[in-house]
Design an enzyme around this catalytic site. Sequence first.
Site, PDB file in Angstrom:
ATOM      1  N   CYS A  30     -26.495 -15.115  51.025  1.00 14.25           N
ATOM      2  CA  CYS A  30     -26.798 -16.055  52.113  1.00 14.25           C
ATOM      3  C   CYS A  30     -28.175 -16.681  51.949  1.00 14.25           C
ATOM      4  O   CYS A  30     -28.408 -17.814  52.375  1.00 14.25           O
ATOM      5  CB  CYS A  30     -26.733 -15.333  53.454  1.00 14.25           C
ATOM      6  SG  CYS A  30     -25.295 -14.293  53.687  1.00 14.25           S
TER       7      CYS A  30
ATOM      8  N   ASP B 110     -25.939  -8.054  56.205  1.00 18.72           N
ATOM      9  CA  ASP B 110     -25.002  -7.298  57.032  1.00 18.72           C
ATOM     10  C   ASP B 110     -23.805  -6.823  56.218  1.00 18.72           C
ATOM     11  O   ASP B 110     -23.350  -5.685  56.364  1.00 18.72           O
ATOM     12  CB  ASP B 110     -24.517  -8.168  58.192  1.00 18.72           C
ATOM     13  CG  ASP B 110     -25.623  -8.487  59.170  1.00 18.72           C
ATOM     14  OD1 ASP B 110     -26.713  -7.910  59.044  1.00 18.72           O
ATOM     15  OD2 ASP B 110     -25.407  -9.323  60.062  1.00 18.72           O
TER      16      ASP B 110
ATOM     17  N   CYS C  33     -29.092 -15.987  56.624  1.00 18.02           N
ATOM     18  CA  CYS C  33     -28.229 -14.882  57.038  1.00 18.02           C
ATOM     19  C   CYS C  33     -28.265 -14.712  58.556  1.00 18.02           C
ATOM     20  O   CYS C  33     -29.148 -15.239  59.230  1.00 18.02           O
ATOM     21  CB  CYS C  33     -28.641 -13.594  56.330  1.00 18.02           C
ATOM     22  SG  CYS C  33     -27.331 -12.359  56.230  1.00 18.02           S
ATOM     23  N   ASP C  34     -27.318 -13.933  59.074  1.00 20.27           N
ATOM     24  CA  ASP C  34     -27.030 -13.896  60.509  1.00 20.27           C
ATOM     25  C   ASP C  34     -28.255 -13.747  61.403  1.00 20.27           C
ATOM     26  O   ASP C  34     -28.408 -14.469  62.378  1.00 20.27           O
ATOM     27  CB  ASP C  34     -26.073 -12.742  60.813  1.00 20.27           C
ATOM     28  CG  ASP C  34     -24.690 -12.965  60.222  1.00 20.27           C
ATOM     29  OD1 ASP C  34     -24.513 -13.946  59.490  1.00 20.27           O
ATOM     30  OD2 ASP C  34     -23.806 -12.147  60.484  1.00 20.27           O
ATOM     31  N   LYS C  35     -29.125 -12.777  61.110  1.00 19.90           N
ATOM     32  CA  LYS C  35     -30.249 -12.501  62.006  1.00 19.90           C
ATOM     33  C   LYS C  35     -31.452 -13.379  61.716  1.00 19.90           C
ATOM     34  O   LYS C  35     -32.332 -13.524  62.564  1.00 19.90           O
ATOM     35  CB  LYS C  35     -30.661 -11.027  61.922  1.00 19.90           C
ATOM     36  CG  LYS C  35     -29.516 -10.049  62.101  1.00 19.90           C
ATOM     37  CD  LYS C  35     -28.676 -10.356  63.319  1.00 19.90           C
ATOM     38  CE  LYS C  35     -27.396  -9.536  63.326  1.00 19.90           C
ATOM     39  NZ  LYS C  35     -26.493  -9.815  62.211  1.00 19.90           N
TER      40      LYS C  35
ATOM     41  N   CYS D 194     -21.687 -16.676  54.847  1.00 17.69           N
ATOM     42  CA  CYS D 194     -20.237 -16.472  54.975  1.00 17.69           C
ATOM     43  C   CYS D 194     -19.558 -17.697  55.579  1.00 17.69           C
ATOM     44  O   CYS D 194     -20.041 -18.282  56.536  1.00 17.69           O
ATOM     45  CB  CYS D 194     -19.962 -15.237  55.810  1.00 17.69           C
ATOM     46  SG  CYS D 194     -20.685 -13.726  55.117  1.00 17.69           S
TER      47      CYS D 194
ATOM     48  N   GLU E  12     -22.797  -3.775  63.597  1.00 16.28           N
ATOM     49  CA  GLU E  12     -21.550  -4.532  63.544  1.00 16.28           C
ATOM     50  C   GLU E  12     -20.465  -3.642  62.954  1.00 16.28           C
ATOM     51  O   GLU E  12     -20.733  -2.806  62.087  1.00 16.28           O
ATOM     52  CB  GLU E  12     -21.713  -5.776  62.676  1.00 16.28           C
ATOM     53  CG  GLU E  12     -22.583  -6.835  63.290  1.00 16.28           C
ATOM     54  CD  GLU E  12     -22.677  -8.093  62.447  1.00 16.28           C
ATOM     55  OE1 GLU E  12     -23.218  -9.083  62.951  1.00 16.28           O
ATOM     56  OE2 GLU E  12     -22.219  -8.074  61.295  1.00 16.28           O
TER      57      GLU E  12
ATOM     58  N   SER F 221     -19.049  -8.098  63.873  1.00 15.87           N
ATOM     59  CA  SER F 221     -19.367  -9.234  63.022  1.00 15.87           C
ATOM     60  C   SER F 221     -18.715 -10.483  63.585  1.00 15.87           C
ATOM     61  O   SER F 221     -17.661 -10.423  64.223  1.00 15.87           O
ATOM     62  CB  SER F 221     -18.841  -8.976  61.606  1.00 15.87           C
ATOM     63  OG  SER F 221     -18.798 -10.170  60.854  1.00 15.87           O
TER      64      SER F 221
END
Length: 566
Positions: free
Chosen positions: A59, A91, A132-134, A204, A456, A482
Site C-alpha cells: 500500500c 493490516d 494504508c488503512d490507518k 487493497c 480487525e 477489515s
Amino acid sequence: MNKKLKEKRQIGKWRSWETTEGVIRAPHRSMMRAMGLTDDDINAPFIGVASTHNEVTPCNSGIKPLADAVKKGINYSKGTPFEFGTITVSDAISMGTEGMKGSLVSREIIADSIETVCFAERYDGVVAVAGCDKSLPGAMMAMARLNIPSVFVYAGSILPGSLNGEDLTIISAFEAVGKRQAGEITDEQLREIETHACPGPGACGGMFTANTMSSIGEALGLSIPGSASEANVDQRKIASSREAGIAVMNLVRKNIRPSDILTKKSFENAVTLVVAMGGSTNTALHLPAIANEIGIKLTLKDIHEISMKTPLLVDMKPGGKYVMFDLDKVGGVPLVMKRLLDAGLLHGDELTVTGKTIRENLQNIDPNLSENNIVRHIDNPISKTGGLVTLFGNLAPDGCVLKVAGHDFGKKFTGPVKVFDQEEQAMESLRKREIKAGDVVIIRYEGPKGGPGMREMLSITGALVGQGLGESVYLITDGRFSGGSTGAIIGHLGPEAAVGGPIAAVENGDQVEIDLEKFELNLLIEDSEINKRLSKWKPRPPLYDRGTLGKYIKLVQPASEGAITR
C-alpha cells in the site's frame, strides 16, 4: 509588525519566519544551508511533506515518486518543501496475529508524528501522502489538529489481480483459506490464488478501508478532485500529486485552513458518500476521530440517520462486483458525488482545497456521460438506503455497526450464542468445523482497551465466507473488522467487555436477537439477570503495562467516540 515581516506574511510565511528572521536566527539558517537551501528557499513558505513511504506494505511502497511530485509542485509555486517520514502497519500481514493489536494504535502514532514535526519546525503548510488503512485517517487527524493549510494525497489503489479471467483482491486469498479448510479447493489452487491476488503496489482494491478513506478525503474537501480512485501505477497519480503541491501553496497564500474546510456539513457529505458507495465499517471509527480533532461531534446515530436517507448507488466489493480500478474508468468519486449533489443529498457550498466549493468542483461533471453497471442513477439504486447501519439495545447500549451493502439479511435473526474471549479461540473452533449455520458467534475482549487495539478480524470473516457460513452465522464483537470483511458481522459493540459492558455477561447458549426493523441488538434475558451476572464480573488485568500498547490502554476512549486517545 515591521515592514519586512509584513511582506513575509503576505507571501505565506505565516509561522516559519520564527525560524528564519533576524540576527538571532543565524544558527537556524546555518542548519538550513547545510541541506542546500539558498536565500530564496529560506525566504519562501516552508511546507512539510509527510510521507508514509516504506517497505512494510505494498500500500505504501509506491509512495516515493508521489512525494517527489508533491515537492515539484511546491517548488514550482515558490515554496520550500521538507519531506519527512512516518510509520505504517500492514493490516493484511499482521492479520490474525498478536501484531494486529498495533494497527489501530498506529493511527494515533501517525497523527502524533505528523503534528509533532510540523509544530516543532513551524511549517506554514503540510501535504500528507499516505496509502494504508490507518495512515489515511492518521494524516487527516494531524491536519485537523495543526489547522495549517493542508492537502491530503492518497497513494492510490492496487490494480486487480487476475486468475482464469476473474478479478482477484487480497480478500480472495483470505476467503480461499476457508475454502481450503472446507476441502473445496486444493493446496495447489490456494497457491494459485495467493500468487495472483496482488499484482503490485497500491492499497487493497475494493471499497475496503483505504479506498473508503480516500473517498472520504475527496468528500471532505481535503484532496484534489478525482484523485481518490487513481491507481498507484497510473501516471495521473503523479500529476495529481504535483497538483497537490501547487494547491497547498494557493491555500497558504489565501490562508485557507482545515477549519475553513472541515465543517459539520462536510462530515455529513463524507458519510453520505460512504454509505452510497458501500464503504467500510471503519468509517464509524475514523470519521468521528477526525471530526473530534477539529472540534466537531459526529455520532453513530448521525451516521445511521444519513444512511437511512441515502440510496446505495455503487456496486463495489466486498459486497458487490467491482473494484476501485473499475470505478475510476467510469468517472471515479466525482461521478458519484455529482449524482448525489444533483439529488440534493450533498452540501454543495462547502469549501475544498482547490479554493472552490464542492459544487464548483463538480460543475463540469456530466452525470449521464457514463452509462455503466458500477454507479447507479438515483432513481435506480441498488437499495433505497445506504450501506451502513448502527444498532442499539441491551447488548449494545453505546451502539454497534453493521454493513448491509450487498446483503439481504432479513428483518430478524435469533440464534444461540457461542462465546469466545479472543479471536484465536473462535478461529480454532471454526477450523474444527464446530460453528454451524444459525449460530451467533460472540468474540469479546477485543475492544479498544481489552484487545487492546480492536484487531480487525478478516481471517475469521474470510474463513466463515469460505466455509459457506457468511450469511447464516452472525459474528458479533467489541473489536472490529477489515473493510474487506463481508457477511453477517456486527462490530464496535460498546461498552466493550473490558470495561464491564453487557457483552461481558453473555454465556454460551444464551439467545441473541438482531432486529433490523427497530435496529436493535438484544440479549434475550431479563435485565435483572444481566445485572446479576455483571455484579460478579471482575475486570481483567491489562495485557500490556508498558510501551505503546500499555500507554494506549490507559488513554484510549470508547469505539463510539472513534477510539481516540485522551
